[in-house]
Scaffold this motif. Structure first.
Motif, PDB file in Angstrom:
ATOM      1  N   LYS A  62       0.800  -1.176   0.032  1.00 41.75           N
ATOM      2  CA  LYS A  62      -0.070  -0.011  -0.024  1.00 41.75           C
ATOM      3  C   LYS A  62       0.775   1.302   0.092  1.00 41.75           C
ATOM      4  N   PRO A  63       0.454   2.287  -0.779  1.00 37.26           N
ATOM      5  CA  PRO A  63       1.260   3.493  -0.839  1.00 37.26           C
ATOM      6  C   PRO A  63       0.844   4.301   0.564  1.00 37.26           C
ATOM      7  N   ILE A  64       1.735   5.213   0.930  1.00 35.75           N
ATOM      8  CA  ILE A  64       1.425   6.282   1.782  1.00 35.75           C
ATOM      9  C   ILE A  64       0.632   7.361   1.246  1.00 35.75           C
ATOM     10  N   GLY A  65      -0.535   7.619   1.921  1.00 33.60           N
ATOM     11  CA  GLY A  65      -1.474   8.772   1.391  1.00 33.60           C
ATOM     12  C   GLY A  65      -2.485   8.076   0.557  1.00 33.60           C
ATOM     13  N   ALA A  66      -3.038   8.834  -0.440  1.00 34.57           N
ATOM     14  CA  ALA A  66      -3.860   8.609  -1.437  1.00 34.57           C
ATOM     15  C   ALA A  66      -3.730   7.480  -2.311  1.00 34.57           C
ATOM     16  N   VAL A  67      -4.549   6.595  -2.450  1.00 39.00           N
ATOM     17  CA  VAL A  67      -4.486   5.593  -3.509  1.00 39.00           C
ATOM     18  C   VAL A  67      -4.805   6.083  -4.864  1.00 39.00           C
TER      19      VAL A  67
ATOM     20  N   LEU B 202       6.135   1.939  -7.819  1.00 39.97           N
ATOM     21  CA  LEU B 202       4.654   2.264  -7.856  1.00 39.97           C
ATOM     22  C   LEU B 202       4.092   2.771  -6.644  1.00 39.97           C
ATOM     23  N   THR B 203       4.378   2.337  -5.534  1.00 35.89           N
ATOM     24  CA  THR B 203       3.842   3.034  -4.171  1.00 35.89           C
ATOM     25  C   THR B 203       4.244   4.234  -3.719  1.00 35.89           C
ATOM     26  N   ALA B 204       5.345   4.636  -4.367  1.00 31.89           N
ATOM     27  CA  ALA B 204       6.097   5.936  -4.188  1.00 31.89           C
ATOM     28  C   ALA B 204       4.979   6.812  -5.183  1.00 31.89           C
ATOM     29  N   ASN B 205       4.369   6.142  -6.131  1.00 30.98           N
ATOM     30  CA  ASN B 205       3.448   6.822  -6.946  1.00 30.98           C
ATOM     31  C   ASN B 205       2.146   6.961  -6.777  1.00 30.98           C
ATOM     32  N   GLY B 206       1.726   6.399  -5.543  1.00 32.59           N
ATOM     33  CA  GLY B 206       0.345   6.301  -4.746  1.00 32.59           C
ATOM     34  C   GLY B 206      -0.406   5.070  -5.283  1.00 32.59           C
ATOM     35  N   VAL B 207       0.254   4.117  -5.958  1.00 33.24           N
ATOM     36  CA  VAL B 207      -0.231   2.759  -6.505  1.00 33.24           C
ATOM     37  C   VAL B 207      -0.436   1.792  -5.529  1.00 33.24           C
TER      38      VAL B 207
ATOM     39  N   ALA C  12      13.408   0.019 -13.667  1.00 35.41           N
ATOM     40  CA  ALA C  12      12.584   0.284 -12.461  1.00 35.41           C
ATOM     41  C   ALA C  12      14.010   0.462 -11.300  1.00 35.41           C
ATOM     42  N   GLU C  13      15.029  -0.151 -11.473  1.00 31.31           N
ATOM     43  CA  GLU C  13      15.979   0.320 -10.532  1.00 31.31           C
ATOM     44  C   GLU C  13      16.668   1.490 -10.635  1.00 31.31           C
ATOM     45  N   LEU C  14      16.690   2.154 -11.656  1.00 32.77           N
ATOM     46  CA  LEU C  14      17.211   3.358 -11.792  1.00 32.77           C
ATOM     47  C   LEU C  14      16.277   4.455 -11.295  1.00 32.77           C
ATOM     48  N   LEU C  15      14.977   4.140 -11.682  1.00 31.90           N
ATOM     49  CA  LEU C  15      13.968   5.016 -10.999  1.00 31.90           C
ATOM     50  C   LEU C  15      13.767   4.777  -9.556  1.00 31.90           C
ATOM     51  N   GLY C  16      14.071   3.637  -9.045  1.00 32.50           N
ATOM     52  CA  GLY C  16      14.306   3.417  -7.575  1.00 32.50           C
ATOM     53  C   GLY C  16      15.292   4.302  -6.943  1.00 32.50           C
ATOM     54  N   LYS C  17      16.496   4.554  -7.520  1.00 35.71           N
ATOM     55  CA  LYS C  17      17.509   5.288  -6.857  1.00 35.71           C
ATOM     56  C   LYS C  17      17.092   6.656  -7.022  1.00 35.71           C
TER      57      LYS C  17
END
Length: 422
Positions: free
Chosen positions: A174-179, A206-211, A413-418
């Motif tokens: 689950k993301p932090i904040g609104a889904v 994805l969860t960092a983006n509210g997903v 995804a690894e690069l975006l994660g960084k």
């Protein structure tokens, strides 16, 4: 793809033998043998239909000398679906009992989902018996001069994950904040059992983006190794399972982080499930299948948290650029990272030569194709080469290591994660 030989012959006769496919075929470009080209394989299919050639193991080997990169299909002036016809040739030969024994055994294990899961989940200790860590720490090399799959050539292979992805993350992240969206994630075999850390990064992005991300328990291999080898029937069993599992939930999308899995779920299942009751279910699912980069751009990515002072280039996986039509999306996401200098290689969408089992059954040929890709990457002077395919990542790491280069290979995804500092 349940067409008869006569129907396949009629489709093959549309080939005017103009030779356009020869100019861009990665295999023909190294062998210069007509039978290894798309045009040559289509002629072999016609000859099989005419009875002028008979099904043999050698004919299956010729049919297998293709990376299925789809470039010939995209360039054909007559609109011949070369990729489908080559797979149809393989299917005909499989029906005649010409599938290699090693593949028969491997595919039986793949279909037995529980057996395959046990083998892969507990594979790391057994891998360590036969393989040791490479000197540069980028993977494993064989302890013994094993001739299969190029292992006698000091081939770098990735290390199995300590645990499969589904053991490392909760069933629902689950993301932090609104889904903003609720999705099912299809990890495929590589992100589940090998590059599980990359799978975890993808979920965190994805969860960092509210997903809200759901990792379903009953998913199996996407079936592409079987389908692309001609075993359509075995692939259909896997496809049916995956389609039904993914359809049991009101998800906004099904997200993939593997080019091959995404292309299978979005397109190839249409052929695999032609004669299946699950075909109609797939029709209702296919338009909700997205590569993670495509989905993020459609959703609208949140702001990055870190600056990355890196020079980055990008390799287009065949199943992503031609299979799913995804090319601009990962580049847009990478270019937007603060500090990143993006540099394009000369031919980013040319096949790296991996092509799944092709790099195992035809390692030397695969390496010759890869050599051009490695030279292209090195010419950019990049610190990092990103790609949206774990199989391509594995191939590029091997090729760069053989050249003595320490350029970092990352899944997008690894690069975006960084950049999201996760």
């Amino acid at each position: 793809m349940s067409a008869t030989l006569d129907e396949l012959k009629a489709a093959a006769l549309k080939c005017t033998r103009c030779g356009q496919c020869l100019t861009i075929c990665p295999v023909y470009g190294k062998t210069y043998e007509e039978a290894t080209s798309s045009r040559g394989k289509i002629f072999l299919l016609r000859s099989l239909a005419d009875g002028t050639v008979v099904p043999t193991a050698d004919l299956m080997d010729l049919a297998a000398r293709c990376t299925l990169c789809m470039r010939c299909k995209s360039i054909c002036p007559s609109g011949v679906n070369t990729t489908d016809l080559i797979m149809a040739l393989r299917h005909q030969l499989k029906q005649e009992g010409k599938l290699p024994l090693a593949k028969k055994i491997a595919f039986k294990v793949l279909i037995k989902g529980r057996l395959f899961d046990i083998a892969m989940s507990h594979g790391k200790p057994f891998q360590s018996m036969l393989f040791k860590r490479s000197p540069n720490g980028r993977g494993k090399i064989s302890r013994l001069p094993l001739p299969m799959a190029g292992l006698n050539k000091r081939r770098i292979i990735p290390e199995f994950s300590d645990a499969p992805l589904r053991k490392l993350v909760p069933a629902v992240s689950k993301p932090i904040g609104a889904v903003r969206a609720r999705v099912a994630f299809f990890p495929g075999c590589m992100l589940n059992y090998v590059y599980a850390g990359t799978g975890r990064d993808l979920i965190k992005v994805l969860t960092a983006n509210g997903v809200e991300v759901h990792l379903l328990d009953k998913l199996q291999c996407c079936g592409t190794p079987l389908f692309s080898s001609g075993d359509f029937e075995g692939a259909a069993l896997l496809a049916e399972n995956n389609v039904r599992a993914l359809s049991n939930g009101s998800f906004d999308a099904v997200i993939t982080g593997c080019a091959t899995c995404g292309s299978a779920l979005k397109k190839e299942y249409g052929a695999v499930l032609q004669n299946s009751s699950a075909g109609a279910t797939w029709e209702g699912l296919k338009d909700r299948v997205f590569d993670v980069s495509d989905f993020l751009l459609k959703l609208g990515p949140v702001e990055y948290k870190r600056e990355l002072p890196l020079k980055v280039t990008y390799h287009d996986a065949c199943h992503l650029v031609r299979g799913m039509g995804v090319s601009r999306q990962p580049r847009d996401l990478i270019r937007a990272i603060p500090g990143v200098k993006f540099v394009e290689m000369k031919r980013p969408d040319v096949c790296c030569g991996c092509a799944g089992t092709f790099s195992a059954t035809h390692y030397d040929l695969s390496q010759r194709i890869l050599g051009d890709k490695i030279d292209d990457i090195l010419s950019t002077g990049a610190d990092v080469v990103a790609t949206g395919c774990s199989a391509c990542k594995m191939q590029l790491i091997d090729g760069l290591t053989q050249k003595g280069s320490l350029i970092t290979v990352m899944h997008t995804a690894e690069l975006l994660g960084k950049a999201y500092d996760i």
